[in-house]
Design a protein around this motif. Structure first.
Motif, PDB file in Angstrom:
ATOM      1  N   GLY A  67       0.607  -1.279  -0.080  1.00 14.69           N
ATOM      2  CA  GLY A  67       0.044  -0.056   0.012  1.00 14.69           C
ATOM      3  C   GLY A  67       0.679   1.128   0.065  1.00 14.69           C
ATOM      4  N   TYR A  68       1.999   1.101   0.513  1.00 13.52           N
ATOM      5  CA  TYR A  68       2.999   2.325   0.457  1.00 13.52           C
ATOM      6  C   TYR A  68       3.882   2.515  -0.826  1.00 13.52           C
ATOM      7  N   VAL A  69       3.672   1.411  -1.625  1.00 14.31           N
ATOM      8  CA  VAL A  69       4.805   1.269  -2.951  1.00 14.31           C
ATOM      9  C   VAL A  69       4.127   2.440  -4.039  1.00 14.31           C
ATOM     10  N   GLY A  70       5.086   3.060  -4.538  1.00 12.49           N
ATOM     11  CA  GLY A  70       4.672   3.916  -5.721  1.00 12.49           C
ATOM     12  C   GLY A  70       5.779   5.299  -5.826  1.00 12.49           C
ATOM     13  N   VAL A  71       5.560   5.877  -6.948  1.00 13.24           N
ATOM     14  CA  VAL A  71       6.246   7.211  -7.228  1.00 13.24           C
ATOM     15  C   VAL A  71       5.555   8.425  -6.506  1.00 13.24           C
ATOM     16  N   TYR A  72       6.399   9.232  -5.775  1.00 12.72           N
ATOM     17  CA  TYR A  72       5.760  10.256  -5.168  1.00 12.72           C
ATOM     18  C   TYR A  72       6.566  11.499  -5.499  1.00 12.72           C
ATOM     19  N   LYS A  73       5.970  12.624  -5.881  1.00  9.76           N
ATOM     20  CA  LYS A  73       6.899  13.817  -6.247  1.00  9.76           C
ATOM     21  C   LYS A  73       6.632  14.986  -5.162  1.00  9.76           C
ATOM     22  N   ASP A  74       7.801  15.878  -5.051  1.00  9.06           N
ATOM     23  CA  ASP A  74       7.928  16.978  -4.439  1.00  9.06           C
ATOM     24  C   ASP A  74       8.047  18.115  -5.512  1.00  9.06           C
ATOM     25  N   PRO A  75       7.226  19.362  -5.298  1.00 11.42           N
ATOM     26  CA  PRO A  75       7.444  20.513  -6.377  1.00 11.42           C
ATOM     27  C   PRO A  75       8.951  20.667  -6.439  1.00 11.42           C
ATOM     28  N   TRP A  76       9.728  20.788  -5.548  1.00 10.46           N
ATOM     29  CA  TRP A  76      10.959  21.508  -5.431  1.00 10.46           C
ATOM     30  C   TRP A  76      11.937  20.103  -5.900  1.00 10.46           C
ATOM     31  N   PRO A 131      -8.620   9.468   4.031  1.00 15.73           N
ATOM     32  CA  PRO A 131      -9.677   8.696   4.746  1.00 15.73           C
ATOM     33  C   PRO A 131     -10.186   7.396   3.909  1.00 15.73           C
ATOM     34  N   ASP A 132      -9.791   7.046   2.697  1.00 12.90           N
ATOM     35  CA  ASP A 132      -9.838   5.935   2.148  1.00 12.90           C
ATOM     36  C   ASP A 132      -8.795   4.850   2.161  1.00 12.90           C
ATOM     37  N   GLY A 133      -7.685   5.518   2.911  1.00 14.98           N
ATOM     38  CA  GLY A 133      -6.496   4.490   3.249  1.00 14.98           C
ATOM     39  C   GLY A 133      -5.436   4.539   2.219  1.00 14.98           C
ATOM     40  N   ARG A 134      -5.561   5.477   1.268  1.00 16.63           N
ATOM     41  CA  ARG A 134      -4.598   5.465   0.331  1.00 16.63           C
ATOM     42  C   ARG A 134      -3.623   6.690   0.800  1.00 16.63           C
ATOM     43  N   VAL A 135      -2.307   6.549   0.515  1.00 15.33           N
ATOM     44  CA  VAL A 135      -1.165   7.622   0.761  1.00 15.33           C
ATOM     45  C   VAL A 135      -1.495   8.906   0.109  1.00 15.33           C
ATOM     46  N   ASP A 136      -1.683   9.813   1.166  1.00 12.92           N
ATOM     47  CA  ASP A 136      -2.089  11.230   0.822  1.00 12.92           C
ATOM     48  C   ASP A 136      -0.664  12.122   0.367  1.00 12.92           C
ATOM     49  N   ARG A 137       0.438  11.786   1.321  1.00 14.54           N
ATOM     50  CA  ARG A 137       1.509  12.592   1.206  1.00 14.54           C
ATOM     51  C   ARG A 137       2.660  11.698   2.099  1.00 14.54           C
ATOM     52  N   ILE A 138       3.959  12.254   1.851  1.00 14.06           N
ATOM     53  CA  ILE A 138       4.798  11.718   2.770  1.00 14.06           C
ATOM     54  C   ILE A 138       5.755  13.013   3.306  1.00 14.06           C
ATOM     55  N   SER A 139       5.900  12.943   4.392  1.00 11.96           N
ATOM     56  CA  SER A 139       7.021  13.992   4.995  1.00 11.96           C
ATOM     57  C   SER A 139       8.195  13.303   5.572  1.00 11.96           C
ATOM     58  N   MET A 140       9.163  14.248   5.600  1.00 14.17           N
ATOM     59  CA  MET A 140      10.548  13.523   6.236  1.00 14.17           C
ATOM     60  C   MET A 140      11.162  14.636   7.150  1.00 14.17           C
ATOM     61  N   LYS A 141      11.951  13.926   8.173  1.00 13.98           N
ATOM     62  CA  LYS A 141      12.667  14.615   9.072  1.00 13.98           C
ATOM     63  C   LYS A 141      13.821  13.764   9.498  1.00 13.98           C
ATOM     64  N   ALA A 142      15.036  14.613   9.447  1.00 14.33           N
ATOM     65  CA  ALA A 142      16.101  13.929   9.940  1.00 14.33           C
ATOM     66  C   ALA A 142      16.368  13.244  11.150  1.00 14.33           C
ATOM     67  N   VAL A 143      16.980  12.050  11.196  1.00 12.39           N
ATOM     68  CA  VAL A 143      16.832  11.290  12.562  1.00 12.39           C
ATOM     69  C   VAL A 143      17.686  12.147  13.608  1.00 12.39           C
ATOM     70  N   ALA A 161       2.612  10.737  -7.328  1.00 11.34           N
ATOM     71  CA  ALA A 161       2.975  11.181  -8.525  1.00 11.34           C
ATOM     72  C   ALA A 161       1.774  11.207  -9.637  1.00 11.34           C
ATOM     73  N   GLY A 162       0.779  10.169  -9.606  1.00 15.75           N
ATOM     74  CA  GLY A 162      -0.134   9.980 -10.699  1.00 15.75           C
ATOM     75  C   GLY A 162      -1.272  10.937 -10.335  1.00 15.75           C
TER      76      GLY A 162
END
Length: 164
Positions: A67-76, A131-143, A161-162
């Motif tokens: 469910g997490y697999v895919g291509v994701y895009k960031d505008p920058w 709400p439907d369980g699909r990935v909306d966005r990914i955020s990141m933070k340095a450990v 990305a799609g």
């Protein structure tokens, strides 16, 4: 004068040069900054160890790994690819060779990168779900709490990305 991002070295050189130009006595700036840098590193190691102890890997993830697999895009930045091998996830920053590796589950929908290139700053990767369980966005933070500006993961906001 040096080709380095070592802040302690740069600061020590700056202080020594100022002392010399102002004809002031110059203490051992290298030793002084070395102590400061060692203290920061110790605090960072402690913070990482504390955050690891506070995680609850038994809680989550919300989705099956696929469910997490895919291509994701960031505008920058552009795109990242989340892949799956067996029951494990991986991440690849498509524009940055070397920024790839395993994603290790931490808790809930947060994972930790384990980059294949030594010296690359690991990050927490958190998936926010619709709400439907699909990935909306990914955020990141340095450990590491003392990661330098080269690893401004917090500025990235990836969306599938799609989708428009």
């Amino acid at each position: 004068m040096i080709n380095s991002e070592d802040a302690g070295t740069l600061f020590a050189m700056r202080e020594h040069l100022l002392d010399t130009l102002l004809d002031l006595p110059s203490p051992d700036w290298i030793a002084s900054y070395q102590g400061v840098m060692r203290q920061e590193e110790a605090e960072a190691r402690q913070a990482v160890a504390t955050s690891t102890k506070a995680s609850h890997p038994g809680q989550g993830p919300s989705l099956p790994m696929a469910g997490y697999v895919g291509v994701y895009k960031d505008p920058w930045y552009g795109t990242i690819t989340i892949g799956k091998t067996g029951n494990a996830l991986s991440i690849r920053f498509d524009r940055s060779p070397g920024l790839d590796g395993a994603l290790e589950h931490v808790q809930h929908d947060t994972f930790r990168t384990r980059f294949s290139t030594p010296g690359y700053e690991d990050a927490y990767v958190t998936f926010a779900l619709k709400p439907d369980g699909r990935v909306d966005r990914i955020s990141m933070k340095a450990v590491s709490p003392v990661a330098d500006f080269s690893w401004d993961y917090q500025d990235l906001q990836f969306t599938p990305a799609g989708e428009p």
